[in-house]
Write a protein that holds these residues in place. Structure first.
Motif, PDB file in Angstrom:
ATOM      1  N   ARG A  62      15.857 -37.880 -40.404  1.00 55.94           N
ATOM      2  CA  ARG A  62      16.378 -36.832 -41.739  1.00 55.94           C
ATOM      3  C   ARG A  62      17.884 -36.600 -41.432  1.00 55.94           C
ATOM      4  O   ARG A  62      18.241 -36.887 -42.862  1.00 55.94           O
ATOM      5  N   LEU A  63      18.400 -36.613 -40.487  1.00 54.06           N
ATOM      6  CA  LEU A  63      20.062 -36.300 -40.509  1.00 54.06           C
ATOM      7  C   LEU A  63      20.433 -38.285 -40.399  1.00 54.06           C
ATOM      8  O   LEU A  63      21.799 -37.586 -41.449  1.00 54.06           O
ATOM      9  N   LEU A  64      20.281 -39.007 -40.775  1.00 51.55           N
ATOM     10  CA  LEU A  64      20.944 -39.952 -41.615  1.00 51.55           C
ATOM     11  C   LEU A  64      20.673 -40.555 -42.879  1.00 51.55           C
ATOM     12  O   LEU A  64      21.256 -41.345 -43.068  1.00 51.55           O
ATOM     13  N   ASP A  65      19.658 -39.512 -42.920  1.00 58.46           N
ATOM     14  CA  ASP A  65      18.427 -40.359 -44.629  1.00 58.46           C
ATOM     15  C   ASP A  65      18.598 -41.969 -44.625  1.00 58.46           C
ATOM     16  O   ASP A  65      18.280 -42.135 -45.497  1.00 58.46           O
ATOM     17  N   LEU A  66      17.786 -41.836 -43.517  1.00 58.88           N
ATOM     18  CA  LEU A  66      17.317 -42.771 -43.382  1.00 58.88           C
ATOM     19  C   LEU A  66      15.441 -42.656 -44.170  1.00 58.88           C
ATOM     20  O   LEU A  66      15.169 -41.779 -44.045  1.00 58.88           O
ATOM     21  N   PRO A  67      15.135 -43.408 -45.058  1.00 57.20           N
ATOM     22  CA  PRO A  67      13.423 -43.394 -45.167  1.00 57.20           C
ATOM     23  C   PRO A  67      12.297 -43.430 -44.664  1.00 57.20           C
ATOM     24  O   PRO A  67      12.603 -44.819 -43.057  1.00 57.20           O
ATOM     25  N   HIS A  68      12.125 -42.583 -43.901  1.00 57.57           N
ATOM     26  CA  HIS A  68      10.647 -42.270 -43.029  1.00 57.57           C
ATOM     27  C   HIS A  68       9.441 -41.526 -43.521  1.00 57.57           C
ATOM     28  O   HIS A  68       9.432 -40.829 -43.928  1.00 57.57           O
ATOM     29  N   VAL A  69       8.017 -41.691 -42.305  1.00 58.10           N
ATOM     30  CA  VAL A  69       7.448 -41.031 -42.380  1.00 58.10           C
ATOM     31  C   VAL A  69       7.718 -39.855 -41.760  1.00 58.10           C
ATOM     32  O   VAL A  69       8.420 -39.961 -40.853  1.00 58.10           O
ATOM     33  N   HIS A  70       7.811 -38.393 -42.428  1.00 56.70           N
ATOM     34  CA  HIS A  70       7.589 -37.323 -41.885  1.00 56.70           C
ATOM     35  C   HIS A  70       6.354 -37.058 -40.498  1.00 56.70           C
ATOM     36  O   HIS A  70       5.174 -36.799 -41.319  1.00 56.70           O
ATOM     37  N   TYR A  71       7.335 -36.538 -39.317  1.00 61.14           N
ATOM     38  CA  TYR A  71       5.937 -36.434 -38.595  1.00 61.14           C
ATOM     39  C   TYR A  71       5.846 -34.995 -38.706  1.00 61.14           C
ATOM     40  O   TYR A  71       7.155 -34.305 -38.232  1.00 61.14           O
ATOM     41  N   GLU A  72       4.834 -33.813 -37.568  1.00 58.65           N
ATOM     42  CA  GLU A  72       5.200 -32.786 -37.752  1.00 58.65           C
ATOM     43  C   GLU A  72       3.710 -32.558 -36.304  1.00 58.65           C
ATOM     44  O   GLU A  72       3.216 -33.382 -35.600  1.00 58.65           O
ATOM     45  N   LEU A  73       4.178 -31.764 -34.908  1.00 58.82           N
ATOM     46  CA  LEU A  73       3.980 -31.564 -33.804  1.00 58.82           C
ATOM     47  C   LEU A  73       2.403 -30.876 -34.050  1.00 58.82           C
ATOM     48  O   LEU A  73       2.190 -30.148 -35.474  1.00 58.82           O
ATOM     49  N   ALA A  74       1.375 -31.210 -33.244  1.00 56.72           N
ATOM     50  CA  ALA A  74       0.412 -30.997 -33.645  1.00 56.72           C
ATOM     51  C   ALA A  74      -0.302 -30.709 -32.878  1.00 56.72           C
ATOM     52  O   ALA A  74      -0.406 -31.564 -31.991  1.00 56.72           O
ATOM     53  N   VAL A  75      -1.522 -30.132 -32.971  1.00 53.93           N
ATOM     54  CA  VAL A  75      -2.933 -29.615 -31.428  1.00 53.93           C
ATOM     55  C   VAL A  75      -3.913 -30.454 -32.599  1.00 53.93           C
ATOM     56  O   VAL A  75      -4.719 -29.225 -33.391  1.00 53.93           O
ATOM     57  N   GLU A  76      -4.555 -30.704 -31.566  1.00 54.63           N
ATOM     58  CA  GLU A  76      -6.336 -30.716 -31.891  1.00 54.63           C
ATOM     59  C   GLU A  76      -7.076 -29.888 -30.713  1.00 54.63           C
ATOM     60  O   GLU A  76      -6.858 -30.045 -29.656  1.00 54.63           O
ATOM     61  N   THR A  77      -7.722 -29.198 -32.165  1.00 56.67           N
ATOM     62  CA  THR A  77      -7.841 -27.400 -31.200  1.00 56.67           C
ATOM     63  C   THR A  77      -9.363 -27.956 -30.453  1.00 56.67           C
ATOM     64  O   THR A  77      -9.095 -26.751 -29.574  1.00 56.67           O
ATOM     65  N   GLU A  78      -9.217 -28.560 -30.587  1.00 53.15           N
ATOM     66  CA  GLU A  78     -11.544 -28.467 -29.601  1.00 53.15           C
ATOM     67  C   GLU A  78     -11.231 -28.978 -28.562  1.00 53.15           C
ATOM     68  O   GLU A  78     -11.448 -28.554 -27.811  1.00 53.15           O
ATOM     69  N   GLU A  79     -10.362 -30.168 -28.073  1.00 54.87           N
ATOM     70  CA  GLU A  79      -9.878 -30.675 -27.083  1.00 54.87           C
ATOM     71  C   GLU A  79      -8.453 -30.161 -25.711  1.00 54.87           C
ATOM     72  O   GLU A  79      -7.649 -30.329 -25.278  1.00 54.87           O
ATOM     73  N   ASP A  80      -7.226 -29.035 -26.748  1.00 53.28           N
ATOM     74  CA  ASP A  80      -6.931 -28.627 -26.991  1.00 53.28           C
ATOM     75  C   ASP A  80      -5.175 -29.798 -26.666  1.00 53.28           C
ATOM     76  O   ASP A  80      -5.080 -30.200 -25.888  1.00 53.28           O
ATOM     77  N   LYS A  81      -5.469 -31.246 -27.934  1.00 54.39           N
ATOM     78  CA  LYS A  81      -5.173 -32.333 -27.623  1.00 54.39           C
ATOM     79  C   LYS A  81      -3.788 -32.265 -28.363  1.00 54.39           C
ATOM     80  O   LYS A  81      -3.540 -32.202 -29.476  1.00 54.39           O
ATOM     81  N   ARG A  82      -2.446 -32.782 -27.008  1.00 53.67           N
ATOM     82  CA  ARG A  82      -1.680 -32.798 -27.596  1.00 53.67           C
ATOM     83  C   ARG A  82      -1.296 -34.318 -28.727  1.00 53.67           C
ATOM     84  O   ARG A  82      -1.838 -35.036 -29.008  1.00 53.67           O
ATOM     85  N   GLY A  83       0.197 -33.724 -29.754  1.00 54.15           N
ATOM     86  CA  GLY A  83      -0.929 -35.453 -30.426  1.00 54.15           C
ATOM     87  C   GLY A  83       0.504 -34.538 -32.128  1.00 54.15           C
ATOM     88  O   GLY A  83       1.779 -33.785 -32.047  1.00 54.15           O
ATOM     89  N   VAL A  84       1.056 -35.860 -32.886  1.00 49.04           N
ATOM     90  CA  VAL A  84       1.592 -35.699 -33.912  1.00 49.04           C
ATOM     91  C   VAL A  84       0.934 -35.937 -35.547  1.00 49.04           C
ATOM     92  O   VAL A  84       0.138 -36.857 -35.045  1.00 49.04           O
ATOM     93  N   VAL A  85       0.247 -35.491 -36.558  1.00 41.05           N
ATOM     94  CA  VAL A  85       0.129 -35.651 -37.887  1.00 41.05           C
ATOM     95  C   VAL A  85       1.333 -35.816 -38.966  1.00 41.05           C
ATOM     96  O   VAL A  85       2.377 -35.384 -38.822  1.00 41.05           O
ATOM     97  N   CYS A  86       1.238 -36.701 -39.093  1.00 43.18           N
ATOM     98  CA  CYS A  86       1.826 -37.348 -40.744  1.00 43.18           C
ATOM     99  C   CYS A  86       1.448 -38.059 -42.000  1.00 43.18           C
ATOM    100  O   CYS A  86      -0.063 -37.792 -41.827  1.00 43.18           O
ATOM    101  N   GLN A  87       1.268 -37.670 -43.634  1.00 44.45           N
ATOM    102  CA  GLN A  87       1.014 -38.181 -44.517  1.00 44.45           C
ATOM    103  C   GLN A  87       0.603 -39.790 -44.568  1.00 44.45           C
ATOM    104  O   GLN A  87       2.018 -40.249 -43.851  1.00 44.45           O
TER     105      GLN A  87
END
Ligand SMILES: Nc1ncnc2c1ncn2[C@@H]1O[C@H](COP(=O)(O)OP(=O)(O)OP(=O)(O)O)[C@@H](O)[C@H]1O
Ligand SMILES: [Mg+2]
Length: 307
Positions: free
Chosen positions: A59-84
């Motif tokens: 984003r700082l470079l203005d490079l076309p990129h998939v946008h990711y957010e930090l995520a958690v899968e609630t059932e198993e408290d599993k860390r990860g990311v989500v993207c569209q």
């Protein structure tokens, strides 16, 4: 400082496993009816924060990129990311191996192997990317006004890889978007393998403080290898920096633009991003090591390669 948001994901919404790639991941539809991918972290690595930080650097470079957010899968408290999905209908994603095969029927598209593919050469990739249009809206970037080509944008992806030490730009980690008629360079995605995200903190601490030159970050940074080959008889893949130097030959104008953008990203802004990762996902030594690694690679890109 407000930490990055954490998106809650429920495995009950899982619709389809994504077979490609090495991490466990699945697609689901979110409340806004968007196709989203949840990528779980493998083991105890920092693949979640490395993906998120890389996305913010894009984003700082203005490079076309998939946008990711930090995520958690609630059932198993599993860390990860989500993207569209970057290919909502009517678009679809065509990966690099398929594009390379379309241009050269001898390209090993189906070998089930993504690494050590000697035919994944700088020239072969250039020849494919040259045939693409630049990324479409909403990923378009105005890097050099109306003359911007897909190859100009791809140079930015290769510079990013050198900056973050991404060794994973294999032929399923870049591609094109198609509407059935046109082929556009896809935004850059899957940067979780960058920033030495799988080092243990003990090793980070040691490399930050050692007097042994061969253990220090400047030396460590030079070990990063790309997934590009100089030619198909080369034994080893190129370093991330050799790949950048090879691609940068294709456009001095785009090279200058991407380097100028990089020079505009200050140490303070990178530090601030790292501080925005919640404390339960990265340690202070993880932040410090990552900052030093990014600043060393930035220096090498901007000043040349001398330590
Ligand atoms: N945002 C997206 N839009 C559309 N397809 C995607 C998206 N993200 C990932 N994919 C698809 O899923 C595949 C695997 O995703 P990704 O590369 O992020 O996972 P990975 O397990 O980290 O892969 P690798 O084995 O390369 O490390 C991609 O090759 C691509 O086909
Ligand atoms: Mg991948």
């Amino acid at each position: 400082m407000t930490p990055f948001d954490i998106i809650k994901v429920s495995s009950l919404r899982r619709e389809k496993l994504e077979q490609l790639g090495t991490k466990s991941k699945y697609w689901f539809t979110d409340d806004d009816n968007r196709q989203m991918l949840f990528k779980a972290v493998k083991g105890d690595t920092g693949e979640d924060w490395s993906e998120k930080i890389a996305c913010e650097l894009c984003r700082l470079l203005d490079l076309p990129h998939v946008h990711y957010e930090l995520a958690v899968e609630t059932e198993e408290d599993k860390r990860g990311v989500v993207c569209q999905t970057c290919a909502p209908p009517p678009m679809s994603l065509v990966l690099g191996n398929q594009l390379l095969f379309a241009l050269d029927a001898n390209y090993p598209r189906d070998h089930g192997r993504k690494y050590k593919v000697h035919q994944h050469t700088v020239e072969a990739v250039r020849d494919v990317v040259r045939t693409l249009k630049p990324p479409p809206t909403p990923y378009a970037t105005d890097i050099s006004g109306t003359k911007c080509t897909a190859l100009d944008v791809f140079l930015g992806y290769v510079m990013l890889d050198a900056w973050i030490g991404n060794q994973d730009r294999h032929h399923e980690n870049w591609g094109a978007l198609t509407d059935g008629e046109n082929l556009y360079l896809a935004p850059t995605f899957d940067h979780a393998a960058g920033m030495a995200r799988n080092l243990m903190d003990e090793e980070r601490q040691e490399r930050l403080t050692t007097r042994d030159g061969k253990r220090q970050i400047a030396y460590f940074a030079r070990r990063a290898r790309s997934a590009f080959y100089k030619d198909d008889v080369s034994k080893k893949p190129m370093s991330t920096f050799d790949a950048w130097h090879a691609f940068s030959q294709f456009s001095s104008e785009a090279t200058m633009i991407w380097l100028r953008r990089l020079s505009g990203v200050s140490e303070a802004s990178v530090r601030q991003l790292l501080e925005t990762v919640p404390n339960d996902r990265i340690s202070d030594v993880g932040r410090e090591f990552t900052l030093r690694l990014l600043m060393e690679n930035r220096r090498r890109l901007l000043e040349g390669d001398a330590p």
